[in-house]
Write a protein that holds these residues in place. Sequence first.
Motif, mmCIF file in Angstrom:
data_model
loop_
_atom_site.group_PDB
_atom_site.id
_atom_site.type_symbol
_atom_site.label_atom_id
_atom_site.label_comp_id
_atom_site.label_asym_id
_atom_site.label_seq_id
_atom_site.Cartn_x
_atom_site.Cartn_y
_atom_site.Cartn_z
ATOM 1 N N GLN A 67 60.433 44.859 43.955
ATOM 2 C CA GLN A 67 60.307 45.730 43.138
ATOM 3 C C GLN A 67 59.438 45.254 41.987
ATOM 4 O O GLN A 67 58.948 46.306 41.368
ATOM 5 C CB GLN A 67 61.974 46.008 42.418
ATOM 6 N N GLU A 68 59.492 44.230 41.509
ATOM 7 C CA GLU A 68 58.496 43.490 40.491
ATOM 8 C C GLU A 68 56.954 43.973 40.897
ATOM 9 O O GLU A 68 56.266 44.395 40.213
ATOM 10 C CB GLU A 68 58.621 42.047 40.652
ATOM 11 N N LEU A 69 56.499 43.851 42.392
ATOM 12 C CA LEU A 69 55.255 43.999 42.678
ATOM 13 C C LEU A 69 54.950 45.341 42.592
ATOM 14 O O LEU A 69 53.885 45.847 42.082
ATOM 15 C CB LEU A 69 55.025 43.605 44.130
ATOM 16 N N LYS A 70 55.907 46.298 42.845
ATOM 17 C CA LYS A 70 55.782 47.741 42.811
ATOM 18 C C LYS A 70 55.641 48.189 41.419
ATOM 19 O O LYS A 70 54.703 49.129 40.923
ATOM 20 C CB LYS A 70 56.919 48.460 43.583
ATOM 21 N N SER A 71 56.266 47.499 40.607
ATOM 22 C CA SER A 71 56.293 47.667 39.028
ATOM 23 C C SER A 71 55.010 47.323 38.679
ATOM 24 O O SER A 71 54.566 48.008 37.589
ATOM 25 C CB SER A 71 57.422 46.952 38.267
ATOM 26 N N LEU A 72 54.646 46.304 39.020
ATOM 27 C CA LEU A 72 53.239 45.733 38.430
ATOM 28 C C LEU A 72 52.077 46.791 39.165
ATOM 29 O O LEU A 72 51.146 47.040 38.129
ATOM 30 C CB LEU A 72 52.979 44.306 38.892
ATOM 31 N N TYR A 73 52.199 47.175 40.203
ATOM 32 C CA TYR A 73 51.290 48.257 40.714
ATOM 33 C C TYR A 73 51.041 49.470 40.108
ATOM 34 O O TYR A 73 49.985 49.796 39.567
ATOM 35 C CB TYR A 73 51.495 48.258 42.325
ATOM 36 N N ARG A 74 52.390 50.044 39.713
ATOM 37 C CA ARG A 74 52.248 51.175 38.873
ATOM 38 C C ARG A 74 51.632 50.876 37.527
ATOM 39 O O ARG A 74 51.043 51.865 36.875
ATOM 40 C CB ARG A 74 53.720 51.849 38.581
ATOM 41 N N TRP A 75 52.136 49.632 36.880
ATOM 42 C CA TRP A 75 51.346 49.242 35.462
ATOM 43 C C TRP A 75 50.037 49.161 35.617
ATOM 44 O O TRP A 75 49.171 49.862 34.812
ATOM 45 C CB TRP A 75 52.028 48.056 35.026
ATOM 46 N N LEU A 76 49.440 48.591 36.663
ATOM 47 C CA LEU A 76 47.867 48.377 36.728
ATOM 48 C C LEU A 76 47.331 49.357 37.194
ATOM 49 O O LEU A 76 46.218 49.940 36.606
ATOM 50 C CB LEU A 76 47.736 47.282 37.830
ATOM 51 N N SER A 77 47.993 50.483 37.762
ATOM 52 C CA SER A 77 47.315 51.823 38.287
ATOM 53 C C SER A 77 47.098 52.791 37.047
ATOM 54 O O SER A 77 46.390 53.534 37.143
ATOM 55 C CB SER A 77 47.672 52.189 39.706
ATOM 56 N N ARG A 78 48.024 52.469 36.064
ATOM 57 C CA ARG A 78 47.682 53.429 34.952
ATOM 58 C C ARG A 78 47.178 52.949 33.993
ATOM 59 O O ARG A 78 47.217 53.325 32.583
ATOM 60 C CB ARG A 78 49.301 53.748 34.710
ATOM 61 N N ASP A 79 46.787 51.603 33.965
ATOM 62 C CA ASP A 79 46.007 51.029 32.713
ATOM 63 C C ASP A 79 44.699 51.688 32.653
ATOM 64 O O ASP A 79 43.607 51.150 33.684
ATOM 65 C CB ASP A 79 45.931 49.244 33.126
ATOM 66 N N GLY A 80 44.314 52.226 31.771
ATOM 67 C CA GLY A 80 42.944 52.949 31.756
ATOM 68 C C GLY A 80 41.709 52.045 31.406
ATOM 69 O O GLY A 80 40.605 52.239 32.269
#
Length: 122
Positions: A13-26
């Motif tokens: 879950q941490e990796l998935k959360s990190l992925y979502r965070w990175l993919s939304r970082d403009g």
Amino acid sequence: MDLRISTVDADGQELKSLYRWLSRDGMLMRHAQVSFEQADRPGEMGGVFDLINVLLADASAVAGMGSLAVALKTWRGTRSRPAAITIEHNGVIITLTEGSEEEIRSLLDRLSPPAEGEPGDR
């Protein structure tokens, strides 16, 4: 520049959360393509693990590395118990356990491409 990012957490879950965070970082997305992938575990038949792949264009790799470092540090700041983050590029492996300024500086020093005129080896 191709970076492989993973975390050590039991359910992923941490990796998935990190992925979502990175993919939304403009800022990061201006310089990189971010994808969530599965890779074979070295030495294990049929074993796979999840990872985040960050592909930085060579022309903007320095800016992309800076944006990635800021995004990683900011994401870690949102977690009550952040998982260690492992980043791999061309056999160089760096693990961020604290997200301290020293770790971020080491990440940038070891993974950033050499400046023009510098030798390619780090």
